[in-house]
Enzyme design. Structure first.
Site, PDB file in Angstrom:
ATOM      1  N   GLY A  30       0.703  -0.386   0.325  1.00 38.38           N
ATOM      2  CA  GLY A  30       0.325  -1.858   0.099  1.00 38.38           C
ATOM      3  C   GLY A  30       0.730  -2.507   1.123  1.00 38.38           C
ATOM      4  O   GLY A  30       1.411  -3.805   0.898  1.00 38.38           O
ATOM      5  N   ASN A  32      -0.812  -4.297   3.084  1.00 36.84           N
ATOM      6  CA  ASN A  32      -2.010  -5.402   3.713  1.00 36.84           C
ATOM      7  C   ASN A  32      -1.453  -6.815   3.248  1.00 36.84           C
ATOM      8  O   ASN A  32      -2.028  -7.772   3.790  1.00 36.84           O
ATOM      9  CB  ASN A  32      -3.364  -5.142   3.210  1.00 36.84           C
ATOM     10  N   THR A  33      -0.368  -6.900   2.400  1.00 37.07           N
ATOM     11  CA  THR A  33      -0.003  -8.468   1.845  1.00 37.07           C
ATOM     12  C   THR A  33       1.297  -8.302   1.427  1.00 37.07           C
ATOM     13  O   THR A  33       1.871  -7.276   1.225  1.00 37.07           O
ATOM     14  CB  THR A  33      -0.751  -8.889   1.056  1.00 37.07           C
ATOM     15  N   GLY A  34       2.006  -9.607   1.307  1.00 37.31           N
ATOM     16  CA  GLY A  34       2.995  -9.679   0.318  1.00 37.31           C
ATOM     17  C   GLY A  34       4.251  -8.951   1.177  1.00 37.31           C
ATOM     18  O   GLY A  34       4.325  -8.928   2.524  1.00 37.31           O
ATOM     19  N   ILE A  35       5.084  -8.358   0.458  1.00 35.72           N
ATOM     20  CA  ILE A  35       6.453  -7.678   1.145  1.00 35.72           C
ATOM     21  C   ILE A  35       5.977  -6.376   1.852  1.00 35.72           C
ATOM     22  O   ILE A  35       6.735  -6.301   2.951  1.00 35.72           O
ATOM     23  CB  ILE A  35       7.237  -7.325  -0.068  1.00 35.72           C
ATOM     24  N   GLY A  36       5.062  -5.723   1.546  1.00 34.95           N
ATOM     25  CA  GLY A  36       4.789  -4.588   2.304  1.00 34.95           C
ATOM     26  C   GLY A  36       4.217  -4.965   3.853  1.00 34.95           C
ATOM     27  O   GLY A  36       4.521  -4.430   4.762  1.00 34.95           O
ATOM     28  N   SER A 159      12.497  -3.358  -9.439  1.00 43.35           N
ATOM     29  CA  SER A 159      12.594  -4.899  -9.556  1.00 43.35           C
ATOM     30  C   SER A 159      13.783  -5.181 -10.639  1.00 43.35           C
ATOM     31  O   SER A 159      14.072  -4.193 -11.231  1.00 43.35           O
ATOM     32  CB  SER A 159      11.362  -5.616 -10.236  1.00 43.35           C
ATOM     33  N   TYR A 184       5.357  -3.200 -17.473  1.00 49.34           N
ATOM     34  CA  TYR A 184       5.517  -3.554 -16.136  1.00 49.34           C
ATOM     35  C   TYR A 184       7.014  -3.007 -15.956  1.00 49.34           C
ATOM     36  O   TYR A 184       7.434  -2.370 -15.130  1.00 49.34           O
ATOM     37  CB  TYR A 184       5.401  -5.178 -15.627  1.00 49.34           C
TER      38      TYR A 184
END
Ligand SMILES: NC(=O)C1=CN([C@@H]2O[C@H](COP(=O)(O)OP(=O)(O)OC[C@H]3O[C@@H](n4cnc5c(N)ncnc54)[C@H](OP(=O)(O)O)[C@@H]3O)[C@@H](O)[C@H]2O)C=CC1
Ligand SMILES: CC1=C(/C=C/C(C)=C/C=C/C(C)=C/C=O)C(C)(C)CCC1
Length: 301
Positions: A30, A32-36, A159, A184
Site C-alpha cells: 500500500g 501508493n498513498t497515505g502513510i505507506g 492501530s 476493523y
C-alpha cells in the site's frame, strides 16, 4: 479503552535520524498513498531500494514518479499485489523470491477500514482478509528470504483501534454478525497478536517484528467511516497527523539501530506504547496463528 487514547498517542511524535539505508531492500504494501507513500519517500531518501507492493498500478506509477523526483533515488520498483486475493499474494511472493537477492525490511502497511460487508476472493471477511490474513500469508511466503537477509525487520501497521474488537474465533468471518468498526478492530488486534507470535517464533534468527499505531492520520483510510465517526473525526481533525507525521513511527521501527535488541512490541510516537490486555494474550495469539494457518491452508510452526 480510555487508557490507550492518550494525548501523546494522538498528537506527538517526530523522529529525526540521518541513518542511511544504502544497499538495503524494503517492501512496502500500500505504498501508493497515505502513510505507506510517505514511508516510501523517506526510506527512498535514505538510499534504500523500495519495492512498492500495490493493487492499482496506475496509482502506484504516479507515486513512484513523485518519490523518484523527490528523493533522486531511481531504485524504486512497483510490483502488483492485491491482498484480497491469495493468488495475487503468491504471484507477488514468487516474483520477489525469484528476483531479489535480499529483503531487509518488510512493511505490512496496506489496510482497509470499516467497509460494507464483503469477502475476499478466498471467502474471508474483507478487513480480516486484507489487514491480517493477506499480510500473514505474505510474511510466510517471504520469511526464508528475510531470514537469509538478516538482520532484517518486519513492521506491521496496527492501530489504537485494536481495542474496538475481539478475536471471534467461532465467527472469524463475521458471517453471523457484522459490525464494520468491530471487524476493523478485530483485524488490528490480530495484527498485534501476529507480531507477538512472530517475534517468539523468530527468536535468534536475526529477524525482528514490530507493531505500530501511526496516530490518527489524515489519509484516505476514512473513506468508509459512518456519520458518527465522521463527526468525531471533524472534532479531532485539527489535532490529527499529516501523512508525513503518521509515517514517523514506521520509519523509526525500520531504521533505529537500537531496535535490533527488541522484538514483538507495540510502538506509537516513536517509542514503545501501551496496548490492551487482549493484545497481550499469548494464548489467543497462538489460537489465532493456528486458525490463520488453517484458513490459508499452510503449515507454519
Ligand atoms: N489513517 C489513520 O488514522 C490510521 C491508519 N492506520 C493503519 O495504517 C495503515 C495505512 O493506512 P493509511 O495510509 O491511513 O490508509 P490509506 O487508505 O491512505 O492507504 C491504504 C493503502 O492500502 C492499500 N490497500 C487497500 N486494500 C488493499 C488490497 N486489497 N491490496 C493491496 N493494497 C490495498 C490502498 O490501496 P488503494 O490506494 O489502491 O486503495 C492504499 O495504498 C493501515 O494499515 C491502517 O489500518 C492505523 C491507525 C490510524
Ligand atoms: C473525538 C474523539 C476521539 C476520536 C477518535 C477517532 C476519530 C479515531 C479514529 C481512529 C482511526 C482512524 C483509526 C484507524 O485505525 C477519541 C480519540 C476516541 C476520544 C476523544 C474524542
Amino acid at each position: 479503552m480510555s487508557n490507550i487514547y492518550t494525548l501523546r498517542e494522538m498528537f506527538g511524535g517526530q523522529w529525526s535520524s540521518s541513518k542511511r539505508l544504502d544497499g538495503k531492500t524494503v517492501i512496502i504494501t500500500g505504498a501508493n498513498t497515505g502513510i505507506g507513500k510517505e514511508t516510501a519517500r523517506d526510506l527512498a531518501g535514505r538510499g534504500a531500494r523500495i519495492i512498492m507492493a500495490c493493487r492499482d498500478l496506475d496509482k502506484a506509477e504516479g507515486a513512484q514518479k513523485e518519490i523518484m523526483e523527490d528523493s533522486g533515488n531511481q531504485n524504486i520498483v512497483i510490483r502488483k499485489l492485491d491482498l484480497s486475493d491469495t493468488k495475487s499474494i503468491r504471484e507477488f511472493a514468487e516474483a520477489i523470491n525469484n528476483e531479489e537477492r535480499a529483503v531487509h525490511v518488510l512493511i505490512n502497511n496496506a489496510g482497509i477500514m470499516m467497509c460494507p460487508y464483503s469477502k475476499t476472493a478466498d471467502g474471508f471477511e474483507m478487513q480480516f482478509g486484507v489487514n491480517h490474513l493477506g499480510h500473514f500469508l505474505l510474511t510466510f511466503l517471504l520469511i526464508d528470504l528475510l531470514k537469509r537477509s538478516a538482520p532484517s525487520r518486519i513492521i506491521i501497521l496496527s492501530s489504537m483501534a485494536h481495542g474496538w474488537g475481539t478475536i471471534a474465533l467461532d465467527d472469524i468471518n463475521s458471517e453471523r454478525n457484522y459490525h464494520s468498526r468491530r471487524a476493523y478492530g478485530q483485524s488490528k488486534l490480530a495484527n498485534i497478536l501476529f507480531t507477538r507470535s512472530l517475534a517468539k517464533k523468530l527468536k535468534d534468527t536475526g529477524v525482528t517484528a514490530y507493531a505500530v499505531h501511526p496516530g490518527i492520520v489524515r489519509t484516505k483510510l476514512k473513506r468508509h467511516m459512518n456519520l458518527g465517526l465522521l463527526i468525531m473525526w471533524k472534532i479531532v481533525r485539527p489535532f490529527t497527523k499529516t501523512p508525513v507525521q503518521g509515517a514517523q513511527t514506521t520509519i523509526f521501527c525500520a531504521v533505529e539501530p537500537e531496535l535490533d535488541k527488541e522484538s514483538g512490541g507495540y510502538y506509537s510516537n516513536c517509542r514503545p506504547s501501551r496496548c490492551t490486555r487482549a493484545a497481550r494474550d499469548d494464548e489467543m495469539a497462538e489460537k489465532l496463528w493456528e486458525l490463520s494457518c488453517k484458513m490459508l491452508g499452510i503449515v507454519w510452526n
